[in-house]
Design a protein around this motif. Structure first.
Motif, short mmCIF file in Angstrom:
data_model
loop_
_atom_site.label_atom_id
_atom_site.label_comp_id
_atom_site.label_asym_id
_atom_site.label_seq_id
_atom_site.Cartn_x
_atom_site.Cartn_y
_atom_site.Cartn_z
N GLY A 9 2.52 -31.32 -12.79
CA GLY A 9 1.93 -31.67 -14.07
C GLY A 9 2.86 -32.37 -15.03
N ALA A 10 3.88 -33.06 -14.51
CA ALA A 10 4.81 -33.78 -15.38
C ALA A 10 4.09 -34.90 -16.13
N LYS A 11 4.53 -35.19 -17.33
CA LYS A 11 3.93 -36.24 -18.14
C LYS A 11 4.65 -37.59 -17.98
N ARG A 12 5.83 -37.55 -17.42
CA ARG A 12 6.59 -38.79 -17.22
C ARG A 12 7.46 -38.65 -15.99
N VAL A 13 7.91 -39.78 -15.44
CA VAL A 13 8.80 -39.79 -14.29
C VAL A 13 10.09 -40.51 -14.67
N HIS A 14 11.02 -40.56 -13.76
CA HIS A 14 12.31 -41.17 -14.03
C HIS A 14 12.13 -42.65 -14.36
N PRO A 15 12.86 -43.18 -15.34
CA PRO A 15 12.67 -44.59 -15.73
C PRO A 15 13.02 -45.59 -14.64
N PHE A 16 13.78 -45.17 -13.64
CA PHE A 16 14.15 -46.09 -12.55
C PHE A 16 13.25 -45.93 -11.33
N THR A 17 12.12 -45.25 -11.49
CA THR A 17 11.24 -45.00 -10.35
C THR A 17 10.82 -46.29 -9.65
N ILE A 18 10.38 -47.28 -10.39
CA ILE A 18 9.90 -48.53 -9.77
C ILE A 18 11.02 -49.28 -9.07
N PRO A 19 12.16 -49.58 -9.73
CA PRO A 19 13.22 -50.29 -9.00
C PRO A 19 13.81 -49.49 -7.85
N LYS A 20 13.63 -48.17 -7.87
CA LYS A 20 14.14 -47.35 -6.77
C LYS A 20 13.21 -47.34 -5.57
N MET A 21 11.89 -47.37 -5.81
CA MET A 21 10.93 -47.26 -4.71
C MET A 21 10.44 -48.60 -4.17
N MET A 22 10.65 -49.69 -4.90
CA MET A 22 10.09 -50.97 -4.47
C MET A 22 10.61 -51.37 -3.10
N ILE A 23 9.75 -52.01 -2.33
CA ILE A 23 10.05 -52.25 -0.92
C ILE A 23 11.21 -53.22 -0.73
#
Length: 278
Positions: free
Chosen positions: A125-139
């Motif tokens: 139920g977190a309201k936010r995720v780590h700010p680097f989530t997208i650059p970390k997970m992008m293919i």
């Protein structure tokens, strides 16, 4: 057409982290398949896999950098470092980086990061995720980090074609070098799929073996997932010879095809056409 050779190789695999270690394991008939330990969940169907054992990110990266690096990217960087070191190339010297590329294949990319993100959002139920989530997970993150670490400023992109991703990445790199578009490159493949969500997806396909992998065996029961990274440095043959580099091998052809039939059932005719295209 330029001739293309391999001058560097780096690996992070369940069988070993050097080419000699892998060769020794293969000769000894040692299997890399064992119980999945990266995920502790009793309701997981496929309980075996080929995991990279004892991989410690802190042995390769400062702790403050790990917030940017998915497990897939970590292994890619370690393998690329070894490949570049063996090749003896300095991409930041004499403008070589401007004439070089980085093409890497991966089927899904940063699944560890994606799975962690979903667990935080939907499970806790977190309201936010780590700010680097997208650059970390992008293919394309693994390739992007390789270019930044080594100063490669030419073509850089990721090839995603499921199980053929790494082969296609290396083949496209070979074609670009043969055509003279680039003079050198880092290429290969990486995958890290041991997450709860990913394995539940594979479980739903009903193609996973409960014990081990037996390709071409009458008693086969399915496939087994693995993880790791393998990177090569490819170089124009004349340039490699001129600097006295050790040439590990030469790529002389590459072919590919599409079955255009079933999304999960391969065609022998398609494989034959890819081989004939070499």
């Amino acid at each position: 057409m330029n001739r293309v050779v391999i001058t560097g190789l780096g690996v992070v695999t369940p069988l070993g982290n050097t080419a000699s270690d892998i060769a020794a394991a293969l000769k000894a008939g040692r299997s890399a398949i064992g119980p999945v330990t990266l995920i502790a969940n009793p309701d997981l169907g496929p309980k075996v896999g080929a995991e990279v054992k004892g991989f410690d990110p802190l042995a390769h990266f400062p702790e403050n950098k790990l917030s940017l690096l998915d497990r897939c990217t970590q292994m890619t960087l370690v393998a690329a470092r070894d490949a570049v070191k063996q090749s003896g190339l300095d991409f930041r010297s004499n403008g070589l980086g401007l004439r070089s590329g980085c093409i890497i294949g991966t089927g899904v990319g940063g699944m560890t990061t994606l799975d962690d993100c979903f667990q935080q959002l939907y499970g806790k139920g977190a309201k936010r995720v780590h700010p680097f989530t997208i650059p970390k997970m992008m293919i394309n993150a693994p390739g992007a980090h390789v270019t930044m670490e080594h100063g490669i400023q030419g073509p850089s992109f990721t090839v995603a074609s499921a199980c053929a991703s790494a082969n296609h990445a290396m083949g496209v790199t070979f074609q670009m070098m043969r055509a003279g578009i680039i003079q050198a490159a880092v290429t290969g493949g990486a995958e890290c799929v041991f997450t709860y969500g990913t394995l539940k997806g594979w479980e739903a396909l009903r193609v996973m073996a409960p014990d081990t992998c037996r390709p071409f065996s009458k008693g086969r029961k399915g496939m087994v997932l693995g993880e790791g990274a393998a990177m090569f440095v490819l170089e124009e043959r004349g340039a490699a010879q001129a600097r006295g580099a050790q040439i590990l091998g030469e790529i002389v052809g590459f072919g590919m095809s599409s079955d255009a039939s079933d999304i999960v059932l391969p065609s022998a005719d398609g494989a034959a056409r890819a081989i004939a295209g070499c």
